[in-house]
Scaffold this motif. Structure first.
Motif, short mmCIF file in Angstrom:
data_model
loop_
_atom_site.label_atom_id
_atom_site.label_comp_id
_atom_site.label_asym_id
_atom_site.label_seq_id
_atom_site.Cartn_x
_atom_site.Cartn_y
_atom_site.Cartn_z
N PHE A 143 2.49 9.44 -5.78
CA PHE A 143 2.76 10.84 -5.47
C PHE A 143 4.17 11.31 -5.82
N VAL A 144 5.01 10.42 -6.33
CA VAL A 144 6.33 10.87 -6.82
C VAL A 144 6.18 11.99 -7.86
N ASP A 153 13.28 16.35 -4.35
CA ASP A 153 12.55 15.18 -4.82
C ASP A 153 12.73 13.95 -3.93
N ARG A 154 13.44 14.09 -2.81
CA ARG A 154 13.50 12.99 -1.85
C ARG A 154 12.09 12.69 -1.33
N PHE A 155 11.82 11.41 -1.13
CA PHE A 155 10.46 11.04 -0.73
C PHE A 155 10.52 9.68 -0.03
N ALA A 156 9.96 9.61 1.17
CA ALA A 156 9.98 8.37 1.94
C ALA A 156 8.69 8.20 2.70
N ARG A 198 -0.79 14.52 1.43
CA ARG A 198 -1.57 13.67 0.54
C ARG A 198 -1.51 12.21 0.99
N VAL A 199 -0.34 11.76 1.40
CA VAL A 199 -0.21 10.38 1.87
C VAL A 199 -1.10 10.14 3.08
N PHE A 200 -1.05 11.04 4.05
CA PHE A 200 -1.86 10.86 5.25
C PHE A 200 -3.35 10.96 4.96
N ILE A 260 0.84 -1.20 0.00
CA ILE A 260 0.00 0.00 0.00
C ILE A 260 0.87 1.25 0.00
N CYS A 261 1.87 1.26 0.90
CA CYS A 261 2.77 2.43 0.98
C CYS A 261 3.57 2.59 -0.31
N GLY A 262 3.98 1.47 -0.90
CA GLY A 262 4.70 1.53 -2.17
C GLY A 262 3.84 2.12 -3.27
N ASP A 263 2.57 1.74 -3.29
CA ASP A 263 1.65 2.29 -4.30
C ASP A 263 1.47 3.79 -4.10
N LEU A 264 1.33 4.22 -2.84
CA LEU A 264 1.19 5.65 -2.56
C LEU A 264 2.45 6.41 -2.95
N HIS A 265 3.59 5.82 -2.67
CA HIS A 265 4.85 6.45 -3.04
C HIS A 265 4.93 6.64 -4.54
#
Length: 324
Positions: free
Chosen positions: A25-26, A46-49, A300-302, A17-22
């Motif tokens: 939103f990249v 552009d760092r994103f975790a 957006r992730v939250f 799920i987190c991978g899909d969100l990442h």
């Protein structure tokens, strides 16, 4: 399936799920890194975790989850807990209230009726809280703060010296706030030392993994999810979670409580940590900020996670209820 295999399957599912969100939103490139602190303006935008830790120590991490960044205002929540443990709630409330303000985090404004800073999550309140850190010298007080971080993290964190220097050089608005509080008797007269400590606490380096561990410790009512050691008192975490819910997201806090609905704290370094009491914590790092100083991708992730998994603390059908 055994309990262990079931748990592992659930963790793998949430990681997907987190991978899909990442991945989703990249491409989102709205916002810019904080520019009023020159060193923060130079970070890779552009760092994103996304990272998560449960109260029983299970971990998830996608993207740049092991990339170090400065904790910035998220430190306010931890220092608030330290002050409550050291001095007690009544003494802390004499200097810092708990009311949301609706003002920007660096507003030069105090609670005139009670002669105190409005809450510990804005700069005025955070500086008043930092003033309460015990120690004879700046080095003593810096070490006290680093020791506090170590209890949460399991390792002694480093201070980004370049960011610390940059904050010192550009922190005149915080100096104005501090000297106003000195004139009102809210803080002691070691103003420059306290400001130096405040800049240092904000310049501590963490990762998204670290941030999720910090959040999971608070969500676990002060018990470290991996070591099982008590990091902060149970009653203190209640107060920490309360101010995180009402004041933790700058002047976006009301909107956050309405839409996401979990205790959280953000920082202008690009981090957000959200805590689900009794269940765990989620951390997002992305340095592109909105006008409030919150990570655009983080919000957006939250929002997506809260809606999808009914994380809002007042959702009557929340599956997280009863996990305490």
């Amino acid at each position: 399936m055994t309990d262990t295999s079931t748990r592992q399957a659930r963790i793998a599912w949430f990681e997907r799920i987190c991978g899909d969100l990442h991945e989703r939103f990249v491409p989102l490139t709205d916002g810019e890194p904080a520019s009023y602190i020159p060193e923060l303006a130079t970070v890779d935008p552009d760092r994103f975790a996304i990272a998560a830790v449960t109260t029983d120590g299970e971990r998830v991490g996608v993207g740049d989850h092991d990339h170090a960044f400065t904790i910035q205002s998220i430190s306010k929540l931890l220092l608030y807990g330290l002050a409550l443990e050291t001095h007690g709630r009544d003494h802390v409330l004499e200097r810092v209230g708990v009311a949301p303000t609706g003002d920007s985090f660096n507003a030069i404004a105090l609670d005139d009726d009670r002669n105190r800073a409005p809450n510990p999550m804005v700069n005025a309140g955070a500086i008043a809280i930092t003033d309460l850190v015990v120690g004879a010298t700046l080095d003593d007080r810096v070490e006290a703060v680093r020791s506090m971080y170590e209890r949460y993290l399991g390792h002694r964190p480093e201070v980004d010296r370049e960011v610390w220097t940059s904050e010192r050089a550009t922190g005149n608005r915080n100096r104005a706030i501090a000297y106003l509080m000195l004139s009102r008797g809210i803080i002691d007269d070691r103003v420059e030392q306290t400001l130096d400590l405040y800049f240092a606490q904000c310049s501590v380096l963490i990762t998204a993994d670290d941030l999720a561990t910090i959040g999971a410790t608070i969500a676990n009512h002060g018990v470290h999810p991996v070591t099982g050691e008590r990091v902060v008192r149970r009653d203190v975490t209640r107060d920490m979670l309360t101010v995180a819910l009402t004041c933790g997201m700058y002047d976006y806090a009301g909107e956050w409580a309405y839409t996401v609905g979990i205790p959280a704290k953000s920082g202008v370094g690009g981090g957000i940590v959200g805590m689900i009491p009794g269940a765990g914590a989620i951390a997002v790092y992305s340095p592109r900020l909105d006008a409030f100083g919150n990570s655009v991708r983080g919000l957006r992730v939250f929002e997506e996670l809260s809606d999808e998994f009914e994380m809002h603390v007042f959702d009557p059908d929340s599956p997280w209820r009863g996990t305490d």
